[in-house]
Design an enzyme around this catalytic site. Structure first.
Site, short mmCIF file in Angstrom:
data_model
loop_
_atom_site.label_atom_id
_atom_site.label_comp_id
_atom_site.label_asym_id
_atom_site.label_seq_id
_atom_site.Cartn_x
_atom_site.Cartn_y
_atom_site.Cartn_z
N ASP A 191 0.97 -1.28 0.00
CA ASP A 191 -0.11 -0.12 0.15
C ASP A 191 0.81 1.19 0.10
O ASP A 191 1.83 1.34 -0.52
CB ASP A 191 -0.89 -0.19 1.38
CG ASP A 191 -2.27 0.49 1.01
OD1 ASP A 191 -2.27 1.66 0.89
OD2 ASP A 191 -3.24 -0.19 0.75
N HIS A 224 -3.66 5.66 3.35
CA HIS A 224 -4.49 4.61 2.89
C HIS A 224 -3.88 3.20 3.68
O HIS A 224 -4.68 2.48 4.07
CB HIS A 224 -4.70 4.39 1.59
CG HIS A 224 -5.44 3.32 0.83
ND1 HIS A 224 -5.29 2.03 0.60
CD2 HIS A 224 -6.98 3.32 0.93
CE1 HIS A 224 -6.21 1.34 0.26
NE2 HIS A 224 -7.32 2.10 0.38
N ASN A 238 -5.52 -4.03 24.13
CA ASN A 238 -4.29 -3.21 24.73
C ASN A 238 -4.68 -1.80 25.25
O ASN A 238 -3.80 -0.92 25.53
CB ASN A 238 -3.22 -3.09 23.68
CG ASN A 238 -3.89 -2.14 22.55
OD1 ASN A 238 -4.81 -2.06 22.35
ND2 ASN A 238 -2.95 -1.39 21.79
N SER A 376 -11.43 -1.72 0.19
CA SER A 376 -10.26 -1.70 0.91
C SER A 376 -10.14 -2.29 2.04
O SER A 376 -8.93 -3.02 2.56
CB SER A 376 -9.92 -0.29 0.87
OG SER A 376 -9.43 0.04 -0.31
#
Length: 650
Positions: A191, A224, A238, A376
């Protein structure tokens, strides 16, 4: 994919404050808690969390001429963009390096090999690309030649609704986490880079590479990649931000875009080969129409041959697309909270799966969080599920993982595979459970080549189509074959006069034979085919008559020239094809060739080419440096050798 800028950039994970030791219980509590703690007024919008009407028009407007890569010097061609000064090719197996150089010479082309694969980037004078493709695309000794096209990330407009983690319980991730959280698996994110300082990602990042600037700086230049990485593997449990599907998996950032977020076929191909050569088993590519590139498909097959799987986004055009259907990648469509295909998700026969793609809460560049949507993110969600599966059964073959992924998906739409949902919406819990209880593995106790615990005992069928028996041949000879199998063919080998002259590992299987490597007179050709289960078959022998011009030398004191075409120095894993080329000032037919690995003879033969298959998986092949040596000897007794040091990754 554009972030909703009105969203508060911090949202702690309340599940970490709960005392129940079960992750499933904590995460389920979190999902309920999230809605009850002030988001109730937004809950009714969840079922319709799709882009507003005309959203696809706005998404397509993003790809106007104003946003094209400035340094691309690109030209509109069939609605696509391509890079100037280079193309991509794959020669047929067995084509000598000098023959390839001669083919490209008339175009002033200079080939650059992509890693250990058989793909080449060819540098050309600018503005000659289309003319070169017109000549090379149908060349009898090339598998394909294509322009190096630019392609955009699969973007959609920003989501108008408040984000939440609805997609995780929808695909039953909390149940899957009781078995696997992806530990020990690395996901390559091809990416725009990844924010390596993000609190929800930083401890999961491993070294990657920047294929745009050719350096190690993999910071996110467009935003992105960070969002894609978070959807796949943001750290779970976490006390920070969001949870990815595979929260204990590693993330390998591979930057393949320019600053505008546009990638190229060459960047994607280089990234896949680079990751595969380093033992990475999962890769995600969230760009439009990736399956349409022969180069990208070949690179994805290269990773699949090395034991990996490649997941790609299906696209956000909102219409039927004729992107190439392929088994080399897993294209994913987008679904909403009601398991409906989103109005903007592309569809067609190329779609293999579906996954949530609306209101996905993920990481953003600059240590932030936001709501995103698009295929995506359907794609990395699926990649995360694959990481869970591989961690649950590390010895399972990748193709078995893939089959389990498909067979456990929730069937939507028309029964069976369809153009809208593929095999169905991914189901993490069912997929992980299926592989965790399976005994299928990658190796048997005998450690034979490509040995699998499998019921497949049916051998392939293979035959030589051209040249025809009795034909007279000279110089370079295209050898066309037909090879089929009930499951999958993984390798074909061309043998001439009992010498393995070429090996092909990717369909469509085809060869180029340098007949100058055989003496004038009768030559006998046969092709061997191997399937994934280790079953083999040999074609009927084809007899041809070799007739090449010969030149007699009074005295021969010049040693032959020899070179190792594959592998090149660097990392290797799994099955390695070793290919050697040789030439002599006398007849190449008189050259004797031998290949050694760490001083041990592996194969010998005669002629101008020799190729063999080396399996690095067995335990006796240690990780680390190994030396490959090729030796050539001509009729006068002159000898020469070449060596390559490679690093085996286990």
């Amino acid at each position: 994919m554009i972030i909703n800028k009105n969203i508060t950039p911090i949202h702690p994970d309340p599940s970490t404050h709960l005392s129940n030791p079960s992750i499933r219980a904590r995460m389920n509590h979190f999902f309920c808690y999230t809605i009850l703690a002030g988001f109730v007024s937004l809950a009714p919008t969840l079922s319709s969390a799709a882009p507003p009407e005309h959203a696809n028009e706005r998404a397509q407007a993003v790809f106007s001429e104003d946003t094209l890569p400035e340094n691309a010097r690109s030209k509109r061609m069939g609605g696509e963009e391509f890079a100037r000064g280079r193309i991509l090719i794959m020669p047929r197996a067995g084509l000598p390096a000098q023959a390839l150089a001669n083919i490209l010479k008339e175009h002033e082309g200079k080939p650059r090999k992509i890693g250990q694969s058989d793909l080449y980037i060819v540098d050309l004078p600018e503005y000659t690309e289309e003319g070169a493709i017109a000549r090379l695309a149908h060349h009898p000794h090339l598998k394909f030649a294509e322009l190096d096209q630019y392609l955009p990330p699969t973007l959609t407009p920003s989501d108008p609704y408040y984000p939440n983690a609805w997609h995780l319980p929808k695909i039953s991730s909390p149940t899957a986490w009781d078995i696997s959280q992806g530990k020990g698996i690395t996901i390559a994110i091809l990416d725009s880079g990844v924010d390596g300082k993000h609190a929800d990602l930083s401890t999961r990042i491993v070294s990657g590479w920047n294929f745009y600037d050719n350096n190690s700086n993999t910071s996110d230049v467009y935003g992105h990649g960070t969002k894609v990485a978070g959807a796949a593997a943001a750290i779970t449990n976490n006390s920070k931000g969001v949870a990815g599907v595979a929260g204990q998996a590693k993330i390998m950032p591979l930057r393949v875009t320019n600053a505008s977020g546009w990638a190229t076929w060459s960047g994607i191909s280089k990234g896949l080969v680079w990751a595969a050569d380093r033992g990475v088993r999962v890769a995600n590519i969230s760009f439009l129409g990736v399956t349409s590139s022969a180069s990208a498909r070949s690179a994805a097959q290269y990773m699949k041959d090395k034991g990996g799987l490649v997941v790609v986004s299906g696209g956000n055009t909102g219409k039927q697309e004729n992107y190439t259907a392929t088994t080399t990648m897993i294209p994913v469509a987008a679904t909403d909270a009601n398991d409906n295909r989103t109005s903007w998700s592309s569809y067609g026969n190329f779609i293999a799966l579906a996954a949530p793609g609306v209101s996905i809460w993920s990481t953003t560049n600059g240590n932030g969080y936001g709501s995103v949507h698009g295929t995506s993110f359907s794609s990395p969600i699926t990649a995360g599920v694959i990481a869970l599966m591989m961690a649950a059964n590390p010895t399972m073959k990748n193709t078995s993982i893939e089959k389990a992924l498909y067979s456990t998906a929730k069937d939507l739409g028309t029964k069976g595979r369809d153009p809208y949902y593929g095999y169905g919406r991914v189901n993490a819990a069912a997929a992980v459970k299926a592989v965790a209880t399976s005994t299928t593995s990658t190796t048997s106790t005998a450690e034979t080549d490509e040995s699998l615990a499998t019921a497949d005992t049916e051998a392939p069928t293979v035959s030589i189509l051209t040249p025809l028996g009795g034909a007279t041949v000279s110089d370079l000879v295209p050898v066309d074959i037909e090879a089929t199998d009930n499951v999958e063919i993984v390798r074909t080998e061309l043998w001439v006069n009992d010498t393995s002259v070429a090996i092909d590992t990717s369909a469509p299987f085809a060869f180029s034979w340098d007949s100058k490597g055989a003496p004038n007179g009768k030559a006998f050709l046969a092709v061997r085919a191997f399937d994934a289960a280790g079953n083999t078959a040999t074609s009927p022998t084809v007899e041809v008559n070799v007739l090449n011009q010969t030149e007699e030398l009074a005295s021969d004191t010049t040693p032959p020239q020899i070179s190792i075409i594959n592998p090149v120095p660097g990392n290797v894993t799994g099955n390695v094809i070793i290919t050697v080329n040789a030439a002599d000032d006398s007849s190449a037919a008189d050259i004797s060739l031998a290949i050694y690995v760490d001083g041990k003879l592996v194969i010998s033969g005669s002629g101008s080419t020799l190729s063999t298959h080396w399996n690095t998986r067995p335990r006796h092949v240690t990780a680390g440096t190994h030396t490959i040596q090729a030796v050539a000897k001509d009729a006068a007794g002159n000898t020469s050798s070449a060596t390559v040091d490679i690093t085996v990754i286990k």
